[in-house]
Design an enzyme around this catalytic site. Structure first.
Site, PDB file in Angstrom:
ATOM      1  N   HIS A   1       1.144   4.853  -2.518  1.00 38.79           N
ATOM      2  CA  HIS A   1       0.726   5.649  -3.679  1.00 38.79           C
ATOM      3  C   HIS A   1       1.986   6.284  -4.246  1.00 38.79           C
ATOM      4  CE1 HIS A   1      -3.580   5.490  -2.428  1.00 38.79           C
ATOM      5  NE2 HIS A   1      -3.008   5.319  -1.248  1.00 38.79           N
TER       6      HIS A   1
ATOM      7  N   GLU B   1     -11.117   3.474   6.288  1.00 37.71           N
ATOM      8  CA  GLU B   1     -10.088   4.406   6.785  1.00 37.71           C
ATOM      9  C   GLU B   1     -10.825   5.487   7.585  1.00 37.71           C
ATOM     10  OE1 GLU B   1      -8.045   6.617   3.701  1.00 37.71           O
ATOM     11  OE2 GLU B   1      -6.364   7.167   5.024  1.00 37.71           O
TER      12      GLU B   1
ATOM     13  N   HIS C   1      -9.642   1.057  -0.969  1.00 42.93           N
ATOM     14  CA  HIS C   1      -9.554   1.705   0.333  1.00 42.93           C
ATOM     15  C   HIS C   1     -10.952   1.641   0.958  1.00 42.93           C
ATOM     16  CE1 HIS C   1      -5.813   3.247  -1.188  1.00 42.93           C
ATOM     17  NE2 HIS C   1      -5.610   4.065  -0.167  1.00 42.93           N
TER      18      HIS C   1
ATOM     19  N   ASP D   1       1.820   4.064   2.724  1.00 47.88           N
ATOM     20  CA  ASP D   1       0.754   4.892   2.141  1.00 47.88           C
ATOM     21  C   ASP D   1       1.311   6.044   1.293  1.00 47.88           C
ATOM     22  OD1 ASP D   1      -1.875   5.438   1.563  1.00 47.88           O
ATOM     23  OD2 ASP D   1      -2.441   6.112   3.556  1.00 47.88           O
ATOM     24  N   ASP D   2       1.635   7.167   1.929  1.00 44.00           N
ATOM     25  CA  ASP D   2       2.175   8.338   1.215  1.00 44.00           C
ATOM     26  C   ASP D   2       3.387   8.833   1.996  1.00 44.00           C
ATOM     27  OD1 ASP D   2      -0.087   8.934  -0.861  1.00 44.00           O
ATOM     28  OD2 ASP D   2      -1.101   8.561   1.051  1.00 44.00           O
TER      29      ASP D   2
ATOM     30  N   HIS E   1       0.854  -1.194   0.000  1.00 45.92           N
ATOM     31  CA  HIS E   1       0.000   0.000   0.000  1.00 45.92           C
ATOM     32  C   HIS E   1       0.887   1.239   0.000  1.00 45.92           C
ATOM     33  CE1 HIS E   1      -3.810   2.086   1.882  1.00 45.92           C
ATOM     34  NE2 HIS E   1      -3.097   2.947   1.154  1.00 45.92           N
TER      35      HIS E   1
HETATM   36  N1  HPA Z   1      -6.667   7.431   1.420  1.00 43.72           N
HETATM   37  C1  HPA Z   1      -7.388   7.693   0.340  1.00 43.72           C
HETATM   38  N2  HPA Z   1      -6.870   8.144  -0.787  1.00 43.72           N
HETATM   39  C2  HPA Z   1      -5.563   8.319  -0.860  1.00 43.72           C
HETATM   40  C3  HPA Z   1      -4.754   8.066   0.237  1.00 43.72           C
HETATM   41  C4  HPA Z   1      -5.338   7.590   1.421  1.00 43.72           C
HETATM   42  O1  HPA Z   1      -4.682   7.317   2.456  1.00 43.72           O
HETATM   43  N3  HPA Z   1      -3.492   8.356  -0.174  1.00 43.72           N
HETATM   44  C5  HPA Z   1      -3.548   8.753  -1.448  1.00 43.72           C
HETATM   45  N4  HPA Z   1      -4.811   8.749  -1.870  1.00 43.72           N
HETATM   46 ZN    ZN Z   2      -3.747   4.804   0.607  1.00 49.21          ZN
END
Ligand code: HPA
Ligand code: ZN
Length: 343
Positions: free
Chosen positions: A22, A203, A200, A281-282, A20
């Site tokens: 991006h 969250e 996703h 994630d990011d 996971h």
């Molecule tokens: N959640 C939803 N969309 C996203 C995320 C995330 O953590 N990171 C990049 N796009």
């Molecule tokens: Zn994500």
């Protein structure tokens, strides 16, 4: 937070997969400035420090607003190749031996960048990483859920010439108000094309969105899934199906999905027998790559070596690698754990 040097070393050295991440979220401020200059684009910040200081979020949407603006510096095939290369160098340093990376084509095509420019750059970066580090990777095309179904179908159409290079489709962006069922038909079409499916869910969105991801989208893997724990019947289902959850601790902290890492649900997930994994994630926006996430969990003191070995093992079980590749990576992992000795 207490420091655990032995555990830190152990988790850092674990062979692992990242499931996971991006790729647009790996754009570090330094590289953003570099690409802005290369492409003759202005950035509304004076310095890397000023930009980093703006990375303060109280919910998902705060982050997304900055993340989509940051992606504007990505214009050419070379930009996407360099972006991917920088991520893979960092991932390899964290003993990631396989990565399944998300990309958001609509973020780029909506700015007039051709789909082919984006994907050919990423694929070149992926090939480079395999040659340089032996790090294998797969590509997951994410639909932006704040956009409509027609736009998602148009994106799937643009991807058709590249289907041999795409492992799965995913669903990201603003969760609340954009339930998985909105994309049921697109995901059914992706399935017909032979693509795996992830989304996703849970969250910020409620457990009902996780049920929808399972029942309406037929996902092979769930991204985040934190709020599943609010629903015991859902937990039972996820455990029974050995559904992989791609959990992102530092992301959850930075987006205020959890109040602190001590309160993070990953320990409860493992105790419930859920197939949780650790991911970044990011990472450029949330303060850390995959090993930073493992180490942040180690610092809470709630998980032991055996738990981290399970989390890394889960990352291979949950990947879209072949059974033979999974078996090979698990053997390397077991050898590492054995070599590391007792905790
Ligand atoms: N959640 C939803 N969309 C996203 C995320 C995330 O953590 N990171 C990049 N796009
Ligand atoms: Zn994500």
């Amino acid at each position: 937070m207490a420091s655990h040097p032995d555990l830190d070393r152990f988790v850092a050295g674990l062979p692992k997969a990242e499931l996971h991440v991006h790729i647009e979220g790996t754009l570090e401020p330094e590289q953003m400035f570099e690409l802005a200059q290369r492409n003759g684009i202005g950035i509304p910040f004076d310095s890397v420090e000023a930009l980093r200081a703006a990375y303060s979020f109280s919910r998902l949407q705060d982050f997304l607003d900055i993340y989509y603006r940051g992606a504007d510096v990505l214009r050419t095939q070379a930009d996407f190749r360099d972006l991917a290369a920088a991520y893979f160098d960092r991932a390899a340093a964290d003993n990631v031996i396989h990565a399944e990376i998300f990309f958001d084509p609509q973020t780029h095509t909506d700015r007039g960048i051709a789909f082919d420019e984006v994907i050919s750059g990423l694929l070149a970066g992926m090939a480079d990483a395999e040659a340089k580090h032996g790090l294998t990777s797969k590509l997951i095309l994410c639909f932006l859920r704040h956009l409509d179904e027609d736009a998602a179908f148009a994106t799937l159409k643009a991807a058709e010439p590249w289907l041999g290079s795409i492992a799965a489709v995913g669903l990201d962006s603003s969760e609340v108000g954009h339930p998985p069922e909105k994309f049921a038909r697109v995901f059914a079409a992706a399935r017909e094309l032979g693509l795996k499916r992830v989304a996703h869910a849970g969250e910020e969105g409620p457990p009902d969105y996780v049920w929808q991801a399972l029942d309406e989208l037929g996902v092979d893997r769930l991204d985040h899934g934190n709020r599943s724990l609010e629903d015991p019947a859902l937990v039972t289902r996820l455990a029974r199906e050995a559904m992989t959850l791609t959990v992102c601790p530092l992301s959850n902290l930075k987006l205020c999905v959890v109040g602190s890492l001590d309160a993070h649900p990953i320990e409860a997930m493992l105790r419930h027998g859920l197939r949780a994994t650790v991911n970044s994630d990011d990472p450029a926006y949330f303060g850390g790559y995959v090993n930073d996430n493992y180490r942040a969990l180690a610092a809470t003191g709630g998980l032991r070596r055996a738990d981290f070995a399970t989390l890394a093992r889960n990352s291979f079980h949950g990947s879209f690698l072949s059974d033979a590749e999974v078996t090979r990576h698990l053997a390397a992992l077991d050898a590492y754990v054995e070599g590391a000795g007792a905790a």
